[in-house]
Write an enzyme that holds these catalytic residues in place. Structure first.
Site, short mmCIF file in Angstrom:
data_model
loop_
_atom_site.label_atom_id
_atom_site.label_comp_id
_atom_site.label_asym_id
_atom_site.label_seq_id
_atom_site.Cartn_x
_atom_site.Cartn_y
_atom_site.Cartn_z
CG ASP A 20 -1.71 0.98 1.03
OD1 ASP A 20 -1.86 2.38 0.33
OD2 ASP A 20 -1.98 1.56 2.60
CG ASN A 22 -3.39 5.54 -1.20
OD1 ASN A 22 -3.01 4.12 -0.74
ND2 ASN A 22 -4.20 6.05 -2.21
CG ASP A 24 -6.16 2.98 0.71
OD1 ASP A 24 -5.09 2.24 0.76
OD2 ASP A 24 -6.67 3.12 -0.43
CG ASP A 28 -1.24 2.04 -3.55
OD1 ASP A 28 0.11 1.94 -4.17
OD2 ASP A 28 -2.02 1.88 -2.47
CG ASP A 97 -6.28 -13.05 -13.97
OD1 ASP A 97 -7.05 -13.57 -14.57
OD2 ASP A 97 -6.00 -12.99 -13.19
CG ASP A 198 -10.41 -16.77 -13.88
OD1 ASP A 198 -9.57 -16.79 -12.52
OD2 ASP A 198 -12.21 -15.73 -13.55
CD GLU A 253 -8.07 -20.72 -12.67
OE1 GLU A 253 -8.09 -21.05 -11.50
OE2 GLU A 253 -9.49 -20.08 -12.78
CG HIS A 326 -5.03 -15.82 -6.75
ND1 HIS A 326 -5.00 -16.42 -7.77
CD2 HIS A 326 -6.89 -15.22 -6.89
CE1 HIS A 326 -5.65 -16.84 -8.59
NE2 HIS A 326 -6.82 -15.35 -8.09
CG ASP A 327 -8.17 -18.76 -6.82
OD1 ASP A 327 -8.29 -18.12 -6.26
OD2 ASP A 327 -8.20 -19.22 -7.58
O1 TEU Z 1 -10.62 -19.55 -10.46
C1 TEU Z 1 -11.30 -20.99 -10.76
C2 TEU Z 1 -11.45 -22.12 -10.07
O2 TEU Z 1 -10.77 -22.66 -10.92
C3 TEU Z 1 -10.10 -22.04 -8.39
O3 TEU Z 1 -9.09 -22.05 -8.54
C4 TEU Z 1 -11.21 -21.22 -7.34
O4 TEU Z 1 -11.13 -20.17 -7.20
C5 TEU Z 1 -10.86 -22.06 -6.09
O5 TEU Z 1 -10.69 -23.36 -5.97
C6 TEU Z 1 -11.93 -21.79 -4.96
O6 TEU Z 1 -11.19 -22.55 -4.47
C7 TEU Z 1 -10.30 -18.55 -10.61
C8 TEU Z 1 -9.84 -17.35 -9.88
O7 TEU Z 1 -7.89 -17.88 -9.88
C9 TEU Z 1 -10.25 -16.96 -8.83
O8 TEU Z 1 -9.52 -16.55 -8.08
C10 TEU Z 1 -11.31 -16.64 -9.26
O9 TEU Z 1 -12.88 -16.64 -7.61
C11 TEU Z 1 -12.61 -17.60 -9.54
O10 TEU Z 1 -12.11 -17.68 -10.64
C12 TEU Z 1 -13.53 -17.20 -10.09
O11 TEU Z 1 -13.44 -15.55 -11.38
CA CA Z 2 -3.57 2.08 -1.29
#
Ligand code: TEU
Ligand code: CA
Length: 545
Positions: A20, A22, A24, A28, A97, A198, A253, A326-327
Site C-alpha cells: 500500500d 497511500n 488506505d 496499489d 488477468d 481465468d 487457467e 491466490h486461490d
Molecule cells: O478460479 C477458479 C478456480 O478454478 C479455482 O481455483 C477456485 O477459485 C478455487 O478452487 C476455489 O476455492 C478463478 C480465480 O483464480 C479465482 O480467484 C476466482 O474466484 C474464480 O476464478 C472466479 O473468477
Molecule cells: Ca492504497
C-alpha cells in the site's frame, strides 16, 4: 516468433496485498512501482497481476464492472502505464488477468441485460425460464449455493457459476466475443506481454443444461461445463483475431481440463494457448465434499499427477509449474514443513519449481517462505468463499472450531494476507490498518530480516534463479522420474543435448541416505555439501562430461 515464455520465471502479484502506498490499507499500483527494485533483484522475468480493473470486489476483482478502467483503489491508468514502463525498462514483462467467463452484475451489460427480454444486451448473458417452479437445473455455484438466480423483473433465471454477483457471459453470442477481442486489443496495444486467462475452460456451456448427479464443483466442471462443445473454436478465435498479431504469451487457467485433453488447448499446431495452469495437484487433498472435506495425500500421489501430466503432454506440450497461487494455501504449509523446517523446505520447494520441466510461477512471498495464517475469529476472514463457508457452518449448527481449522488449512486468505516486508507496524505493508489482518509471524518472517540473513530463503532464491538461467538443460531438457514409487524422495533427471542434471528432493522430516543411483558433480543445494540427505534437502548434480 520465439517461444520466450519457455525460458522465463514468472511471479504472481496479488495487488491488494503487495504494498500500500497511500495509507488506505489496500495495496496499489504505486506500491508495486515503489518495489520495482526489489522485483528486479529477484531475477524474475515476468509479473502476472491479478485483476486491477474496476470491480465491486465481491470476489476481489474477479468480478469486473469495467474492463477498460483501473479500479481507483489501485490507482490510475497513468500509474498502470508507469508500472508497465518501469518493468520493461528493467527487462521484465507484465501479463494481466483476463476474466471473461463472467462479469460483475454491476457491469453495464448486465444492468441492461436484466431490464427486459428484448433489451439489446439480453443475450450477453445466459437467461433461462424456471422449471417446475425452480431453477433450470441443479448446478451449484463454486462458493456454495445454487448456480441460478431468479430475477423477478423478467421472470427468468441467470446462470452464475461463481457468486450471484458474477453472471456468466453468453459466449454463443458473437457480440460478446467481439467485445472480448476489442478488450484484448486495448491492453495489448498498451504494450502488455500477454494474459493469464481465468477459468478459460468454462466459456462454452453444454446448451441443454443437464442436471448433474454430483454437486462437487470439480465433478460439475469436468462433466458439465468445462471443455464444452465450442470451447476450442472460441479460444482459437481469440488467437486468430488478436493474439497471433502480438509477440505475447497466454496461460489459461483450466479447471476441468484433464491431462488427456490438454494438448487440444496447448498443442503446437492448435493456435490456442501457450500453456495451462492445470489444477489436479491443487485439489489433491479435496474429498468428495470439496475443499473443506480434507483428505490425506502421499508424495506418490503428487508424483502421479505431475508426472502423469508431463507424460500426457509430452514434447508437443508445455505447461506451467506452480505449487500455490491466490486461490490455494501456501506451498510451504501444504507441501513442506512450515515450522521446524520452514526455511529448508521453502528452499527445496522453490528449487523443485525451478528445475521441473515447464515455466515456473512463483507466488509473491514464496521467495521468503511465507506461511499459512490461522485467525481465531471467523470475522477476520475476508474471502467470499470463507464467508459463505462460515455462514453455512452456522446455519447447519456445525462445529466452528473444526471449520476454523479447515480454513487454516485450505482457505484462500492464507495467501491473501499482506506481503511481509519488515517487522514494523502492519509488516511494512501499510501505514494504516490493512484491509485484511497481517499474519502475526511477520515479526520473524519478512523481507528485511531475510535481506540481513545470508542463509535466508530470499538469498537462496536469487541464486536459484541465476542457476536456472545459467543452465539451458533446466529450461529445455526432457524429464525423467528416477524413482516414481518412493514416498519421501522426488528425484528426476533432465537432459538436453549433452547436458544432464539430476535433482534429488527430500519431501520429509527424516534424515535419509542418498539413493544409490546418485552420481555426478554436486552443483547446487540448500544445505552445505555432505553425503546424506537431510530433512527437506535438495541436491542438484551435473552429469555432463
Ligand atoms: O478460479 C477458479 C478456480 O478454478 C479455482 O481455483 C477456485 O477459485 C478455487 O478452487 C476455489 O476455492 C478463478 C480465480 O483464480 C479465482 O480467484 C476466482 O474466484 C474464480 O476464478 C472466479 O473468477
Ligand atoms: Ca492504497
Amino acid at each position: 516468433m520465439q517461444d520466450w515464455w519457455k525460458d522465463i520465471v514468472m511471479y504472481q502479484i496479488y495487488p491488494r496485498s503487495f504494498q500500500d502506498s497511500n495509507g488506505d490499507g489496500i495495496g496499489d499500483l504505486r506500491g508495486i512501482i515503489n518495489r520495482l527494485d526489489y522485483l528486479e533483484s529477484l531475477g524474475i522475468d515476468l509479473i502476472w497481476l491479478s485483476p486491477i480493473y474496476q470491480s465491486p470486489n465481491d470476489d476481489n476483482g474477479y468480478d469486473i464492472s469495467n474492463y477498460y478502467e483501473i479500479h481507483p483503489e489501485f490507482g490510475t491508468m497513468q500509474d498502470f502505464e508507469e508500472l508497465l514502463d518501469g518493468l520493461h525498462k528493467r527487462g521484465m514483462k507484465l501479463i494481466m488477468d483476463l476474466v471473461v467467463n463472467h462479469t460483475s452484475d454491476e457491469h453495464l451489460w448486465f444492468e441492461e441485460s436484466r431490464k427486459s427480454l428484448n433489451n439489446p444486451y439480453r443475450d450477453y448473458y445466459i437467461w433461462k425460464p424456471g422449471v417446475n417452479g425452480g431453477p433450470p437445473n441443479n448446478w451449484m455455484q463454486w462458493f456454495g449455493g445454487e448456480a441460478w438466480e431468479y430475477d423477478e423483473r423478467t421472470d427468468e433465471y441467470y446462470l452464475h457459476l461463481f457468486t450471484v454477483k458474477q453472471p456468466d457471459l453468453n459466449w454463443e453470442n458473437p457480440k460478446v466475443r467481439k467485445e472480448v477481442h476489442e478488450n484484448l486489443k486495448f491492453w495489448l496495444d498498451k504494450g502488455i506481454d500477454g494474459f493469464r486467462m481465468d477459468v478459460i475452460s468454462l466459456l462454452s456451456k453444454q446448451l441443454d443444461f443437464p442436471n448433474s448427479t454430483s454437486q462437487n464443483i470439480h465433478y460439475l466442471a469436468e462433466h458439465h461445463y468445462a471443455n464444452g462443445p465450442r470451447i476450442h473454436e472460441f479460444i482459437n478465435e481469440m488467437y486468430e483475431e488478436v493474439i497471433q498479431h502480438y509477440d505475447v504469451m497466454t496461460v489459461g487457467e483450466g479447471p476441468g481440463i484433464t491431462k488427456e485433453l490438454a494438448n487440444l488447448y496447448i498443442g503446437k499446431d492448435r493456435r490456442e494457448l501457450n500453456m495451462i495452469f492445470q489444477l489436479d495437484h491443487m485439489i489433491i487433498d479435496h474429498g468428495s465434499g470439496g475443499k473443506f472435506d480434507i483428505v490425506d495425500f502421499k508424495l506418490t500421489d503428487l508424483k502421479q499427477i505431475l508426472d502423469g501430466w508431463e507424460k500426457a503432454i509430452g514434447d508437443e506440450g508445455w505447461n506451467n509449474v506452480f505449487l500455490d497461487n491466490h486461490d490455494f494455501p501456501r506451498m510451504v504449509s501444504r507441501f513442506g514443513n512450515d515450522t521446524t523446517y520452514r526455511k529448508a523446505s521453502a528452499k527445496m520447494l522453490n528449487t523443485f519449481l525451478l528445475t521441473q520441466r515447464g515455466t515456473p510461477c512463483i507466488y509473491m512471498g514464496s521467495e521468503i517462505g511465507m506461511t499459512n495464517v490461522a485467525f481465531d475469529d471467523p470475522k477476520d476472514y475476508k474471502d467470499v468463499e470463507a464467508i459463505n463457508y462460515f455462514n453455512s457452518i452456522k446455519e447447519n449448527g456445525e462445529n466452528m472450531d473444526k471449520a476454523l481449522k479447515n480454513m487454516h488449512i485450505q482457505g484462500r486468505d492464507n495467501v491473501r494476507v499482506p506481503m511481509q516486508w519488515n517487522d514494523q507496524k502492519h509488516a511494512g505493508f501499510s501505514k494504516e490498518v490493512p484491509w485484511i489482518k497481517v499474519n502475526p509471524n511477520y515479526k520473524s518472517i519478512n523481507v528485511s530480516e531475510a535481506e540481513n540473513d545470508e542463509n535466508s530463503v530470499l538469498h537462496y532464491f536469487r541464486r536459484l534463479v541465476q542457476f536456472r538461467k545459467a543452465h539451458e538443460v533446466l529450461r529445455k531438457g526432457n524429464y525423467q522420474n528416477l524413482d516414481p514409487q518412493h514416498e519421501q524422495i522426488y528425484a528426476y533427471r533432465r537432459e538436453y543435448n549433452n547436458n544432464k542434471m539430476m535433482v534429488i528432493c527430500n519431501f520429509s522430516d527424516d534424515y535419509l541416505s542418498l539413493p544409490t543411483y546418485v552420481n555426478g558433480r554436486y552443483v547446487f543445494g540448500n544445505y552445505d555439501r555432505e553425503d546424506s540427505l537431510r530433512p527437506w534437502e535438495v541436491k542438484v548434480y551435473d552429469l555432463s562430461e
